[in-house]
Design a protein around this motif. Sequence first.
Motif, mmCIF file in Angstrom:
data_model
loop_
_atom_site.group_PDB
_atom_site.id
_atom_site.type_symbol
_atom_site.label_atom_id
_atom_site.label_comp_id
_atom_site.label_asym_id
_atom_site.label_seq_id
_atom_site.Cartn_x
_atom_site.Cartn_y
_atom_site.Cartn_z
ATOM 1 N N TRP A 42 0.797 -1.055 0.051
ATOM 2 C CA TRP A 42 -0.017 0.019 -0.060
ATOM 3 C C TRP A 42 1.022 1.344 0.009
ATOM 4 N N SER A 69 -5.945 -0.470 -3.621
ATOM 5 C CA SER A 69 -7.106 -1.464 -3.136
ATOM 6 C C SER A 69 -6.704 -3.119 -3.324
ATOM 7 N N ASN A 70 -7.096 -3.718 -2.416
ATOM 8 C CA ASN A 70 -6.880 -5.171 -2.169
ATOM 9 C C ASN A 70 -7.256 -5.837 -3.627
ATOM 10 N N GLU A 71 -8.537 -5.123 -4.162
ATOM 11 C CA GLU A 71 -8.720 -5.824 -5.468
ATOM 12 C C GLU A 71 -7.832 -5.532 -6.749
ATOM 13 N N PRO A 89 -1.679 -8.260 1.468
ATOM 14 C CA PRO A 89 -3.492 -8.283 1.334
ATOM 15 C C PRO A 89 -3.939 -8.110 2.710
ATOM 16 N N SER A 90 -5.164 -7.774 2.870
ATOM 17 C CA SER A 90 -6.054 -7.711 3.962
ATOM 18 C C SER A 90 -6.772 -9.309 4.199
ATOM 19 N N MET A 93 -8.773 -10.994 1.731
ATOM 20 C CA MET A 93 -8.181 -11.326 0.570
ATOM 21 C C MET A 93 -7.238 -12.397 0.579
ATOM 22 N N ASP A 264 -3.761 -6.649 7.869
ATOM 23 C CA ASP A 264 -2.981 -6.519 6.943
ATOM 24 C C ASP A 264 -1.810 -7.386 7.133
ATOM 25 N N ASP A 336 -14.250 -14.029 3.299
ATOM 26 C CA ASP A 336 -14.485 -13.784 1.945
ATOM 27 C C ASP A 336 -15.937 -14.267 1.279
#
Length: 357
Positions: A42, A69-71, A89-90, A93, A264, A336
């Motif tokens: 990030w 963003s994670n995506e 990632p979080s 994710m 994270d 998720d």
Amino acid sequence: MKRLLSLLLGIAAICVLLAFSANKLQSTSGDSSAKVLNLYNWGDYIDPALITKFQKETGYHVNVETFDSNEAMFTKIKQGGTSYDLTVPSDYMIEKMRAAHLLKPLDKSRLTGFANLDARFTNQSFDPHNRYSVPYFWGTLGIIYNDQSIKPEEVQHWNDLWQPKFKNKIMLIDSTRDVLGFSLVSMNQSMNTTNPAILKAAQAKLNRLSPNVKAVVADEIKMYMTENEAPLAVDWSGEASEMIANNPHLHYVVPTEGSNLWFDNLVIPKTAKHYKAIYAFLNFMLKPENAAQNAEYIGYATPNKKAKALLPKSIRNDKQFYPSDRTIANLQVYSDLSPHTIGLYNDLYLEFKMNHH
């Protein structure tokens, strides 16, 4: 990460770094013996002094590339064009990346310092036994209030937000899971519910909150709250710590009945090539003095127990950011969810936002 980039912060520096990193990545990413580490992180999420220190100590050169963003990070790694060695990632994710076969398992025999981590923040539902992930930072969702117009006892619980006296006074973070999530907790429901009837009830309850909501925004909350434009907000702990640093009248509360606990984590994507550098970096970041320095710089809570002990008392004893065991026991980590359920969450949230306007 639960903090959107303050864009002006070091944008020039990041541009220079990215241009440099892109060149370096092209020349070194394919060579597994190169003395480099390709970190996909990030923005502004590691103390630059630590990168310098790591490079000096080990001789590995760190290339940093950033995502917001994670995506976006997921898509880039799935495409596989760049050989990143580590990314951040979080929680939810990691589940998604694992299911998509995008992660390499950790070789625990090469990790030193994993025992420095607080056991409450390891072995989580999104990665049992930490087969793939090393916790990096953690935080919560909560209520920020301004003591010039609001007394602490008025906002200790989610249900307090529905009081008529808070008409047009609350800023909400623009986040589907978080906004529906606190409504669900206020009804004693799971933040990961997949039951459409419960979700619709949570939305109906949010609609009753609408008169109290001044705006649903993202990064601007910090400005509104810091400049006393609104007395109440729902936002993440990292954002709250930034606001509090800029306005002494602001305080952060995590309702004891429950909220979101997010993580994270450092993971090794399947594109990784530089294993010696990867484990050197993971072990470097697990060292208490380095983790403590990073936590002080970033303003988020460290999962490293030994690092926490090194932080100034004012930080480590701050219940706003290191809540009590009782509060932590009631926090929920997002799962998720299936694409169908995520679609339902998004539709209900969008309807609430449209009704609000």
